[in-house]
Scaffold this motif. Structure first.
Motif, short mmCIF file in Angstrom:
data_model
loop_
_atom_site.label_atom_id
_atom_site.label_comp_id
_atom_site.label_asym_id
_atom_site.label_seq_id
_atom_site.Cartn_x
_atom_site.Cartn_y
_atom_site.Cartn_z
N LEU A 53 0.83 -1.21 0.00
CA LEU A 53 0.00 0.00 0.00
C LEU A 53 0.87 1.26 0.00
CD1 LEU A 53 -2.91 1.05 0.04
CD2 LEU A 53 -2.64 1.37 2.49
N ALA A 54 1.93 1.22 0.79
CA ALA A 54 2.82 2.39 0.85
C ALA A 54 3.39 2.69 -0.52
CB ALA A 54 3.94 2.15 1.85
N LEU A 55 3.66 1.67 -1.29
CA LEU A 55 4.24 1.89 -2.62
C LEU A 55 3.18 2.24 -3.67
CD1 LEU A 55 6.94 -0.91 -2.59
CD2 LEU A 55 7.27 1.55 -2.36
N GLU A 56 1.96 1.78 -3.43
CA GLU A 56 0.89 2.10 -4.38
C GLU A 56 0.39 3.53 -4.20
OE1 GLU A 56 -2.24 -0.62 -3.67
OE2 GLU A 56 -1.45 -2.16 -5.02
N THR A 57 0.46 4.01 -2.98
CA THR A 57 -0.14 5.30 -2.67
C THR A 57 0.38 6.45 -3.54
OG1 THR A 57 -0.62 4.54 -0.44
CG2 THR A 57 -0.67 6.90 -0.80
N PRO A 58 1.69 6.57 -3.72
CA PRO A 58 2.16 7.67 -4.57
C PRO A 58 1.53 7.66 -5.96
CG PRO A 58 4.00 6.64 -3.47
CD PRO A 58 2.81 5.80 -3.17
N ARG A 59 1.40 6.50 -6.52
CA ARG A 59 0.81 6.39 -7.85
C ARG A 59 -0.66 6.81 -7.82
NH1 ARG A 59 -1.90 2.63 -9.76
NH2 ARG A 59 -1.36 1.09 -8.16
N LYS A 60 -1.35 6.38 -6.78
CA LYS A 60 -2.77 6.74 -6.67
C LYS A 60 -2.93 8.24 -6.48
CE LYS A 60 -4.51 2.46 -4.62
NZ LYS A 60 -4.83 1.83 -3.32
N VAL A 61 -2.08 8.81 -5.65
CA VAL A 61 -2.18 10.25 -5.40
C VAL A 61 -1.92 11.01 -6.69
CG1 VAL A 61 -1.11 12.20 -4.20
CG2 VAL A 61 -1.54 10.08 -2.97
N LYS A 62 -0.93 10.59 -7.42
CA LYS A 62 -0.61 11.28 -8.68
C LYS A 62 -1.78 11.19 -9.67
CE LYS A 62 2.32 10.98 -12.75
NZ LYS A 62 1.64 12.13 -13.33
N GLU A 113 8.93 4.04 8.30
CA GLU A 113 9.08 4.16 6.85
C GLU A 113 7.74 4.50 6.19
OE1 GLU A 113 11.58 4.42 5.11
OE2 GLU A 113 11.00 3.96 3.05
N GLY A 114 6.70 3.83 6.62
CA GLY A 114 5.38 4.11 6.08
C GLY A 114 4.96 5.55 6.36
#
Length: 660
Positions: free
Chosen positions: A393-402, A455-456
């Motif tokens: 989820l932490a890695l998916e979030t930036p993509r979703k936000v963008k 980190e999260g």
RNA sequence: GGCGAAGUAGCUCAGUUGGCGAGAGCACGCGGUUCAUACCCGCGGUGUCGGCGGUUCAAAUCCGUCCUUCGCUACCA
């Protein structure tokens, strides 16, 4: 590799007073987009500013006993202060009184005149001083300004006009070709259906009725009228030159990527502005987004009725802090329809999202690190299956936000970040660090859990920076971590193992009690409310006693005798179905019956009209209103609020009696 | 009057081109937990998806109609 340019603007604010929460919403929204684009690696230029000319300012300055220049310096300063208070990262604060702006406006005006797009004509109609607007008599509401309801005066003015119709077809074509040009889409339909398809009227671009404006250099009794002056800030602010010596900055940033404006001025930005640009032969901005407004809702409305419908940013900041206000306006503002703001909702968001979900998460994480490892966070590298879900989820979030930001769905973008924070809270429950802590063998597992958490949070905080810069910085500072770019945030595990977090975590957001907040609001607002109430009663009393209106030119007795007044008896009356304001009466005047249409539906019902004997102008040229013939006029008195009262004889008089 | 939008749980709102038993957050109730800001985690219910009629094997989603609210716009002797 040179960075891609991104040019974003807000509307410039009119310097007639203090900006309200709607203006503040706009600057915060623009700021968040600008910051996010920077995070993405764009070379961002973010321009905002003030619109400082016009008769209203001339008058206000006079009232205040200072020069217009002094007046706008003061209000522009106030506006800038609020922008700074809201932590907005604008690159330029343009003012329409800047000398280079004024010089370019004169050049632009001249250029358009010389090429025939601006021509001299006459503006005729009724003029409203406070609104600085001309209206055709047909636009008036009860003979008053349709915007503010105040008195208007007949006026005829020599004026310059911009030929809009010449470019209308090109504009229609452009709007059809670039569906993203006007956002949201519902606004596009309004513009097409109401203006473009019926046909455009030429736009008046100069005035002679006041002097506080940019003079037309080849005809100095004219000053440039608001829209040409104000809209052009978007190009003059970055160095446009009408003679062709454009600055490097202009070449780099024009056309603008986004004009962010309120939905109330869509028309000017999607019709007049593109046509001005077409006439100047420069490209059109890529997108105009007309955002909705935050309206005060339910209980808040009741609460602040006497204050009017206005909340000020600095009051809110005082109560909640900058980032809480930023969070609120961004989170609560939907994309298309108006949003609602109330004290209840503010407190609710503050408590559940900011204090509980985010603040408490950071606090408990730091507390555990201190308690179990004396503040040292290190990667124990003892992973378990549950870690994966958090990492993913932490890695998916930036993509979703963008993805959300690309569509200007700012509220949704923030929600994605908070989803990550919630997942972090859940991770704590799943891994139960306090149980791990009891078993010395689980030490490296415990280290790993806390490391993953930190980190999260770092990833979330870095993403949060565009929206809540102060909070993001505080979180990262407490964790002794660096902010990350959108590129860096694609990796999980950048937090340097062995870092020591702060010993004394500061509470980021304290929980609030609605009751206490409301009490504070009462106290804070008591004074201004009182003052305002006093003012209100004063003006009310005054208006009950007398009303002064603008004097009309003297007339002769002969002029007067041209008018014929008689007593008319209303023998029948009905609503004009097609109209909101009209009643149609059958009026008996002597032996004849005239049909008269009047704009008084709001004040009289057809039933109460019948039987009244009223004063009628009988020799007025008949006219057709809403498709119905009207053969005269019922006379009414009107107070300052636009309330109407029919003129009736003081003693009984027969229908047809002459009045003189 | 013209054009357009909206009416979905107590509140604020999501619901792509019609499809397995209608969602989120908050609030509410119950359970768990205690590192933490009485916090966090889990579970739960309520909804005639504005009314009526229609198309379809199937509609919150399409069509018609009506009601309510809102936006833009016109009329406003």
């Amino acid at each position: 590799m040179s960075k891609k340019p991104y040019y974003i603007t807000t509307a410039i604010v009119y310097t007639s007073g203090k900006p309200h929460i709607g203006n503040t919403y706009e600057i915060v929204l623009a700021d968040s987009i600008a910051r996010f684009k920077r995070l993405e690696g764009y070379d961002v230029y973010f321009q905002t500013g003030t619109d400082e000319h016009g008769q209203k300012i001339e008058l206000k300055a006079e009232e205040a006993g200072i020069t217009p220049r002094e007046f706008v310096d003061k209000t522009a300063g106030q506006i800038k202060d609020i922008w700074d208070l809201m932590n907005s990262s604008y690159d330029k604060f343009v003012r329409t009184t800047d000398t280079d702006h004024e010089k370019q406006i004169q050049k632009i005006f001249k250029k358009l005149y010389e090429q025939g797009d601006i021509y001299k004509g006459y503006y005729e109609g009724m003029y409203c001083n406070p609104c600085e607007s001309f209206f055709t008599s047909s636009q008036l509401v009860n003979g008053k300004c349709p915007d503010c309801g105040r008195e208007v005066q007949p006026a005829k003015e020599e004026a310059y006009f911009l030929k809009l119709s010449k470019y209308a077809d090109r504009l229609i074509e452009h709007i059809k070709t670039y569906p993203e040009f006007i956002q949201p889409e519902s606004r596009k339909n309004e513009m097409m259906n109401n203006f473009l398809i019926p046909g455009l009227q030429d736009l008046c671009v100069s005035r002679t009725s006041f002097t506080w404006g940019i003079p037309v250099d080849f005809d100095p009794k004219h000053v440039v009228y608001v829209w040409l002056d104000a809209l052009s800030n978007y190009i003059t602010g970055i160095g446009y030159d009408a003679d062709g010596n454009n600055s490097e900055q202009f070449k780099k940033f024009w056309p603008a990527d986004l004009h962010l404006i309120g939905k109330d001025i869509i028309r000017f930005h999607t019709i007049y502005w593109p046509i001005i640009l077409m006439a100047l032969d420069i490209p059109l901005p890529k997108q105009v987004f007309g955002h909705p407004w935050l309206m005060q809702g339910s209980a808040a409305e009741k609460m602040s009725k006497s204050r009017g419908n206005v909340l000020y940013a600095d009051d809110l900041v005082k109560l909640f802090g900058v980032d809480a206000v930023r969070y609120f306006v961004l989170h609560e503002m939907p994309f298309d329809n108006d949003g609602i703001i109330s004290w209840e909702l503010l407190v609710e968001r503050m408590n559940s999202d900011l204090a509980n979900t985010l603040g408490n998460l950071v606090n408990r994480t730091i507390s555990m690190s201190n308690k179990y490892f004396d503040g040292i966070v290190s990667d124990g590298k003892t992973t378990e299956a549950v870690d994966e879900e958090l990492k993913t989820l932490a890695l998916e979030t930036p993509r979703k936000v963008k993805a959300k930001m690309d569509k200007l769905r700012v509220a949704d973008a923030i929600s994605e970040i908070f989803t990550l924070f919630k997942r972090c809270n859940k991770y704590i429950d799943e891994t139960t660090p306090w149980i791990l802590a009891k078993d010395e063998d689980k030490k490296s597992r415990l280290e790993t859990v806390l490391y993953n958490l930190v980190e999260g949070i770092c990833i979330g905080a870095s993403l949060l920076e565009s929206f809540m810069p102060e909070t993001a910085a505080k979180i990262l500072d407490q964790l002794k971590a660096k902010s990350r770019t959108l590129e860096e945030v694609k990796t999980f595990g950048l937090y340097p193992s062995g870092t020591r977090v702060t010993q004394n975590p500061e509470i980021l957001f304290a929980r609030l009690d609605l009751k206490e907040v409301l009490e504070k609001v009462e106290v804070e607002q008591l004074e201004p409310e009182k003052e305002k109430a006093e003012q209100d009663t004063v003006t009310k009393e005054e208006t009950l006693e007398v009303i002064d209106i603008e004097a009309k030119p003297e007339i002769t007795y002969d002029d007067f005798t041209k008018l014929q007044f008689q007593i008319g008896e209303i023998i029948a009356c009905e609503e004009v179905k097609k109209s909101k304001k009209l009643l149609c009466s059958q009026v008996k005047i002597g032996s004849q019956v005239k049909q008269i249409v009047s704009g008084i539906k709001a004040y009289y019902t057809p039933e109460e009209m019948v039987g009244k004997k009223v004063m009628v102008v009988v020799n007025l040229k008949p006219a057709t209103l809403a498709g119905i013939l009207s053969e005269g006029m019922l006379l009414c008195a009107e107070d300052s609020n636009g309330n109407l009262a029919l003129m009736v004889p003081e003693k009984p008089m027969p229908a047809g009696a002459e009045i003189q």
